[in-house]
Design a protein around this motif. Structure first.
Motif, PDB file in Angstrom:
ATOM      1  N   UNK A   1      49.639  26.131  49.443  1.00  0.00           N
ATOM      2  CA  UNK A   1      48.341  26.252  49.671  1.00  0.00           C
ATOM      3  C   UNK A   1      47.908  24.939  49.448  1.00  0.00           C
ATOM      4  N   UNK A   2      48.058  23.877  48.681  1.00  0.00           N
ATOM      5  CA  UNK A   2      47.526  22.675  48.284  1.00  0.00           C
ATOM      6  C   UNK A   2      47.427  21.731  49.466  1.00  0.00           C
ATOM      7  N   UNK A   3      48.520  21.670  50.108  1.00  0.00           N
ATOM      8  CA  UNK A   3      48.263  20.787  51.498  1.00  0.00           C
ATOM      9  C   UNK A   3      48.184  19.462  50.890  1.00  0.00           C
ATOM     10  N   UNK A   4      48.879  18.765  49.727  1.00  0.00           N
ATOM     11  CA  UNK A   4      48.361  17.436  49.255  1.00  0.00           C
ATOM     12  C   UNK A   4      47.051  17.534  49.170  1.00  0.00           C
ATOM     13  N   UNK A   5      46.149  18.422  48.661  1.00  0.00           N
ATOM     14  CA  UNK A   5      44.902  18.584  48.028  1.00  0.00           C
ATOM     15  C   UNK A   5      44.890  17.176  46.877  1.00  0.00           C
ATOM     16  N   UNK A   6      43.556  16.592  46.658  1.00  0.00           N
ATOM     17  CA  UNK A   6      43.362  15.571  46.003  1.00  0.00           C
ATOM     18  C   UNK A   6      42.498  16.202  44.970  1.00  0.00           C
ATOM     19  N   UNK A   7      42.807  15.805  43.404  1.00  0.00           N
ATOM     20  CA  UNK A   7      41.913  16.245  42.305  1.00  0.00           C
ATOM     21  C   UNK A   7      41.880  14.949  41.441  1.00  0.00           C
ATOM     22  N   UNK A   8      40.790  14.712  41.039  1.00  0.00           N
ATOM     23  CA  UNK A   8      40.572  13.465  40.263  1.00  0.00           C
ATOM     24  C   UNK A   8      40.563  13.761  38.762  1.00  0.00           C
ATOM     25  N   UNK A   9      40.917  12.941  37.833  1.00  0.00           N
ATOM     26  CA  UNK A   9      40.625  12.978  36.490  1.00  0.00           C
ATOM     27  C   UNK A   9      39.503  12.241  36.167  1.00  0.00           C
ATOM     28  N   UNK A  10      38.781  13.074  35.534  1.00  0.00           N
ATOM     29  CA  UNK A  10      37.358  12.467  35.218  1.00  0.00           C
ATOM     30  C   UNK A  10      37.694  11.848  33.878  1.00  0.00           C
ATOM     31  N   UNK A  11      36.789  10.485  33.983  1.00  0.00           N
ATOM     32  CA  UNK A  11      37.093   9.673  32.844  1.00  0.00           C
ATOM     33  C   UNK A  11      36.649   9.889  31.514  1.00  0.00           C
ATOM     34  N   UNK A  12      35.704  11.069  31.519  1.00  0.00           N
ATOM     35  CA  UNK A  12      34.936  11.433  30.285  1.00  0.00           C
ATOM     36  C   UNK A  12      35.891  12.414  29.433  1.00  0.00           C
ATOM     37  N   UNK A  13      35.687  12.510  28.313  1.00  0.00           N
ATOM     38  CA  UNK A  13      36.407  13.441  27.417  1.00  0.00           C
ATOM     39  C   UNK A  13      35.165  14.510  27.065  1.00  0.00           C
ATOM     40  N   UNK A  14      35.504  15.831  26.869  1.00  0.00           N
ATOM     41  CA  UNK A  14      34.583  16.828  26.983  1.00  0.00           C
ATOM     42  C   UNK A  14      35.057  17.631  25.567  1.00  0.00           C
ATOM     43  N   UNK A  15      33.932  18.114  24.881  1.00  0.00           N
ATOM     44  CA  UNK A  15      33.928  19.339  23.948  1.00  0.00           C
ATOM     45  C   UNK A  15      33.291  20.674  24.479  1.00  0.00           C
ATOM     46  N   UNK A  16      33.698  21.468  24.111  1.00  0.00           N
ATOM     47  CA  UNK A  16      33.158  22.917  24.523  1.00  0.00           C
ATOM     48  C   UNK A  16      32.625  23.783  23.185  1.00  0.00           C
ATOM     49  N   UNK A  17      31.421  24.194  23.016  1.00  0.00           N
ATOM     50  CA  UNK A  17      30.799  24.564  22.190  1.00  0.00           C
ATOM     51  C   UNK A  17      30.210  26.074  22.223  1.00  0.00           C
ATOM     52  N   UNK A  18      30.356  26.647  21.384  1.00  0.00           N
ATOM     53  CA  UNK A  18      29.802  28.169  21.172  1.00  0.00           C
ATOM     54  C   UNK A  18      28.584  28.253  20.203  1.00  0.00           C
ATOM     55  N   UNK A  19      27.123  28.551  20.924  1.00  0.00           N
ATOM     56  CA  UNK A  19      26.399  28.584  20.215  1.00  0.00           C
ATOM     57  C   UNK A  19      26.112  30.160  20.224  1.00  0.00           C
ATOM     58  N   UNK A  20      26.242  30.998  19.055  1.00  0.00           N
ATOM     59  CA  UNK A  20      26.094  32.270  19.234  1.00  0.00           C
ATOM     60  C   UNK A  20      24.529  32.867  19.081  1.00  0.00           C
ATOM     61  N   UNK A  21      23.722  31.998  18.634  1.00  0.00           N
ATOM     62  CA  UNK A  21      22.493  32.441  18.296  1.00  0.00           C
ATOM     63  C   UNK A  21      21.223  31.591  19.411  1.00  0.00           C
ATOM     64  N   UNK A  22      21.790  31.074  20.181  1.00  0.00           N
ATOM     65  CA  UNK A  22      21.119  30.183  21.354  1.00  0.00           C
ATOM     66  C   UNK A  22      20.927  30.722  22.538  1.00  0.00           C
ATOM     67  N   UNK A  23      20.015  30.592  23.239  1.00  0.00           N
ATOM     68  CA  UNK A  23      19.871  30.795  24.746  1.00  0.00           C
ATOM     69  C   UNK A  23      19.695  29.640  25.560  1.00  0.00           C
ATOM     70  N   UNK A  24      19.535  28.533  24.715  1.00  0.00           N
ATOM     71  CA  UNK A  24      19.306  27.022  25.463  1.00  0.00           C
ATOM     72  C   UNK A  24      19.570  26.185  24.547  1.00  0.00           C
ATOM     73  N   UNK A  25      20.059  25.044  24.909  1.00  0.00           N
ATOM     74  CA  UNK A  25      20.585  24.076  23.775  1.00  0.00           C
ATOM     75  C   UNK A  25      19.069  23.509  23.405  1.00  0.00           C
ATOM     76  N   UNK A  26      19.123  22.589  22.235  1.00  0.00           N
ATOM     77  CA  UNK A  26      18.143  21.874  21.813  1.00  0.00           C
ATOM     78  C   UNK A  26      17.950  20.531  22.564  1.00  0.00           C
ATOM     79  N   UNK A  27      18.920  19.960  23.262  1.00  0.00           N
ATOM     80  CA  UNK A  27      18.952  18.755  23.766  1.00  0.00           C
ATOM     81  C   UNK A  27      19.255  18.931  25.128  1.00  0.00           C
ATOM     82  N   UNK A  28      19.085  17.769  26.054  1.00  0.00           N
ATOM     83  CA  UNK A  28      19.803  17.857  27.194  1.00  0.00           C
ATOM     84  C   UNK A  28      20.983  17.043  27.567  1.00  0.00           C
ATOM     85  N   UNK A  29      21.939  16.904  26.485  1.00  0.00           N
ATOM     86  CA  UNK A  29      23.023  16.308  26.627  1.00  0.00           C
ATOM     87  C   UNK A  29      24.425  17.306  27.249  1.00  0.00           C
TER      88      UNK A  29
END
Length: 118
Positions: A1-29
């Protein structure tokens, strides 16, 4: 299925956060937001001083109009017991893996026929 498909490693590193009492973050980051009954899940770039689980990302996998594209990408990672967190965009998928498993994930995807761009 891949047929030599290309994927790119994104140079950034990420965090995943759970905000149980929020409906929208306080910032735009944030990169991606998912609102659910349990609260808000937010993916953001990890600052250099971030503590906890750091994630690295693969971006690509092809168009969403081809059934099985995402399954073909994450199937080999599941078989290798590598956890993933997915954020889909209009054009492709961002597949996050724990930072300490990036080399394993890259080798697994290469073995599955993917071309990895860094």
């Amino acid at each position: 299925m891949t047929g030599g498909q290309r994927v790119q490693i994104v140079p950034s590193q990420f965090v995943i956060e759970h905000l149980p009492n929020s409906t929208f973050p306080e910032d735009d980051e944030w990169i991606a937001l998912v609102r659910a009954p349990e609260g808000l899940t937010m993916i953001r770039e990890a600052p250099p001083w971030a503590e906890g689980e750091i994630w690295k990302g693969f971006y690509g996998g092809g168009a969403h109009d081809k059934p099985g594209t995402l399954a073909a990408l994450i199937g080999p990672l599941a078989d290798a017991a590598i956890p993933v967190f997915i954020a889909s965009t209009y054009h492709a998928d961002l597949v996050l893996v724990p930072d300490h498993r990036l080399a394993d994930a890259s080798a697994t995807l290469r073995d599955a026929g993917y071309r990895i761009a860094e």
